[in-house]
Scaffold this active site. Structure first.
Site, mmCIF file in Angstrom:
data_model
loop_
_atom_site.group_PDB
_atom_site.id
_atom_site.type_symbol
_atom_site.label_atom_id
_atom_site.label_comp_id
_atom_site.label_asym_id
_atom_site.label_seq_id
_atom_site.Cartn_x
_atom_site.Cartn_y
_atom_site.Cartn_z
ATOM 1 N N ASP A 4 0.891 -1.318 0.032
ATOM 2 C CA ASP A 4 -0.062 -0.022 0.007
ATOM 3 C C ASP A 4 0.856 1.287 -0.055
ATOM 4 O OD1 ASP A 4 -2.206 1.612 0.130
ATOM 5 O OD2 ASP A 4 -2.395 1.570 2.438
ATOM 6 N N GLU A 12 2.279 2.840 3.198
ATOM 7 C CA GLU A 12 3.442 2.435 3.817
ATOM 8 C C GLU A 12 4.613 2.850 3.271
ATOM 9 O OE1 GLU A 12 3.117 0.101 6.507
ATOM 10 O OE2 GLU A 12 1.123 0.593 6.574
ATOM 11 N N ASP A 44 -2.434 -3.619 4.363
ATOM 12 C CA ASP A 44 -1.227 -2.999 3.822
ATOM 13 C C ASP A 44 -0.106 -3.815 3.032
ATOM 14 O OD1 ASP A 44 -1.711 -0.619 5.667
ATOM 15 O OD2 ASP A 44 -0.910 -2.016 7.441
#
Length: 605
Positions: free
Chosen positions: A320, A323, A355
């Site tokens: 993601d 991140e 994530d």
């Protein structure tokens, strides 16, 4: 309308005369002079003329015209100078709102009026009087365009006996793609539009109806009639191209720069459309329900249009973008550097839930004549990771995001959710919640919610775990044939293979997964009802799901309360509903709370 005025044909109503004919005449002269000299100011004057025609009130001077669009200081100054000369020549009491003899015809002028001078207005009126009103041309999409493919696909689906009468977006895009030269998913180079953009035109033309959520697309009566004519024309074209069926099939729109042009130019001069139609004849045959309805039904059940064989795909880690950007930039860049150092094949993109996750991406070869590689299919593996630092975990518990994120991870369609918890040394002792509370939340996530929890110390440990998981999944799926299923059409697959330790080979596409995981998308009554129930303290996602199995909407729950004969029976209505793997009862306390929430007329005590 008085008999003395000429009758204007082709208008539904007579437009009022411009109340400022003198300004209109001067602007027209300025525009015509600029046009003769080839100046671009002619377009500025034309815009000012359009604005003046729309203004219904008389103007005493050019300064008052500044409130109009496209009237700047320069135009107003020129008009003021002309107005002063007009007063000097005709006196201070000269009328400026009476229609002069040389004024252009009353009503609005458009860009076509730039071709005629003010003196030619009468001649143009005489010509327009003899012309009949033009008939509005019917909209017919171009062959092998997006609108053409959508209409033809919906028509063929409607001809299948027992068809549902509508199609979902992914299903419609997949089946319509062989009938269209442009991609329904990837825009052309230098453009932001795909073949799917033509669907809005079909809806505006009342040829297509979009209903429900997820969206369902079906033909109107007008669209059905037009699609039937297109299908007949397509069938006739296919019959004409029957002699080229043995030709080697190439994808539509693909240009082979290495092929020889000899012998083909003469053939194209004789039959310019035969080759293009012959190349896609097998695709048309596969989708033609009038000849092979069983193929269309099979395609409807399997919207992927194929599968990924071993060796034709590669496993990619999707990260993601949150991140890698914002917040502690140095710490997030350290994760990217560690993954690159470990040789992990990863891609940074927007994930609407989680994530990290892994996709099986189809390997595609470059196409001669195209700059970019064609988009390969992407299927999402059953593993998804939510990463939490201890401070982030504390904040999410306080503001309620912790429960919501776990609920969305359970509903995303991937069956192996993982919580990656980074313990930053002694940082937990300085947080708003006691360390024991955080540890209990982590244990509940693993024991009650069924998530796999992995504890690591820092960013480098997180990168090491992601590296090991990527290599493990590469080995796990290296000899597997992967098929694509539509979650919105077929639902979630059974967990029999998962219980036997066999990874599922029936996966959903990344586009469908990411769209279904949108946080703020339009929600059904059932989803809103589930969110309401989960706001009650002690009512988890499993309990809410169990209640929804019996009462899917607040209306059905209220009807059940109305059927109860006593107050005690209403309070215990939900107490015997079983939830979770252990099949425990919801209990009388929560049942009473839900009853009080929905049936108490006044404020709750």
């Amino acid at each position: 309308m008085p008999a003395s005025e000429p009758v204007r044909l082709g208008r539904k109503r007579a437009l009022p005369a411009c109340p400022n004919p003198l300004f209109l005449r001067w602007l027209t002269e300025l525009r015509d002079e600029a046009k003769e000299k080839g100046l671009k100011t002619q377009y500025t004057y034309q815009k000012a003329i359009n604005s003046l025609n729309k203004y219904p009130l008389p103007l005493r001077n050019a300064k008052e015209a500044k409130i109009l669009q496209n009237f700047g200081d320069g135009i107003c100054k020129i008009l003021d100078e002309k107005l002063q000369r007009h007063y000097q020549e005709n006196g201070a009491d000269a009328q400026i709102h009476s229609v002069p003899e040389a004024a252009p015809p009353a009503g609005r002028t458009d860009n076509n009026s730039m071709k005629n001078t003010a003196g030619d207005g009468g001649k143009a009126r005489e010509t327009s009087e003899g012309k009949k009103k033009k008939k509005k041309r019917e909209y017919v999409p171009q062959r092998r365009s997006g609108g053409y493919a959508v209409l033809l696909t919906l028509y063929r689906q409607s001809q299948i006996p027992g068809s549902k009468g509508f199609m979902f977006k992914l299903e419609l895009q997949t089946e319509a793609q062989p009938l269209c030269d442009k991609s329904f998913a990837v825009p052309d180079l230098g453009s932001k539009y795909t073949a799917w953009s033509s669907v809005s035109t079909l809806i505006q033309k009342n040829l297509l109806i979009k209903t429900h959520n997820p969206a369902r697309y079906s033909l109107t009566e007008e669209g059905l009639a037009l699609a039937e004519r297109l299908a007949v024309a397509e069938q006739e074209t296919k019959v004409c191209s029957g002699g080229d069926e043995g030709e080697e099939e190439e994808g539509p729109g693909v240009v082979d720069l290495t092929a020889s042009d000899e012998g083909e130019e003469e053939e194209e001069r004789i039959h310019p459309t035969v080759r293009a139609v012959g190349q896609t004849s097998s695709n048309v045959d596969a989708l033609c329900s009038s000849e092979k309805p069983q193929n269309s039904q099979a395609t409807s059940r399997n919207p992927s249009g194929g599968c990924l064989l071993p060796g034709t795909y590669e496993i990619i880690l999707c990260v993601d973008f949150i991140e890698t950007t914002g917040g502690s930039h140095h710490r997030k860049q350290e994760l990217v550097k560690e993954l690159q150092r470990n040789g992990v094949n990863f891609d940074v993109r927007k994930l609407n839930v989680g994530d990290f996750l892994w996709v099986a991406r189809e390997k595609v070869a470059p196409v001669p004549g195209q700059l970019r590689l064609p988009a390969g299919r992407e299927l999402v593996l059953d593993y998804i990771i939510e990463r939490k630092k201890m401070d982030d975990l504390c904040g999410s518990i306080i503001d309620g995001r912790f429960r919501e994120q776990k609920f969305r991870l359970k509903r995303c369609g991937l069956r192996r959710p993982i919580y990656l918890v980074e313990e930053c040394g002694t940082a937990a002792s300085h947080l708003s919640l006691p360390e024991a509370t955080l540890q209990q939340a982590i244990i509940n996530t693993q024991v009650i919610d069924g998530f796999f929890v992995k504890r690591v110390q820092d960013v480098s440990d997180s990168a090491a775990y992601l590296t090991i998981m990527t290599r493990f999944l590469n080995k796990l799926y290296q000899n597997r044939t992967l098929t694509c299923r539509s979650r919105e059409l077929e639902g979630d697959v059974s967990a029999d293979e998962e219980e036997r330790g066999i990874p599922s080979s029936s996966l959903i596409s990344f586009a469908e997964f990411n769209h279904g995981a949108l946080k703020n998308k339009c929600q059904t009554v059932r989803e809103v009802f589930a969110r309401q129930l989960m706001q009650i303290s002690g009512l988890s996602g499993d309990k809410a799901a169990a209640i929804l199995e019996h009462y899917s909407t607040p209306h059905s729950l209220m009807l059940a309360y109305d059927r109860c004969t006593s107050e005690a029976e209403k309070e215990k209505l939900l107490s015997t509903i079983r939830y979770g793997k252990l099949k425990r009862n919801v209990g009388p306390a929560l049942s009473r709370t839900v009853y009080q929430l929905y049936c108490t007329p006044g404020p709750l005590s």
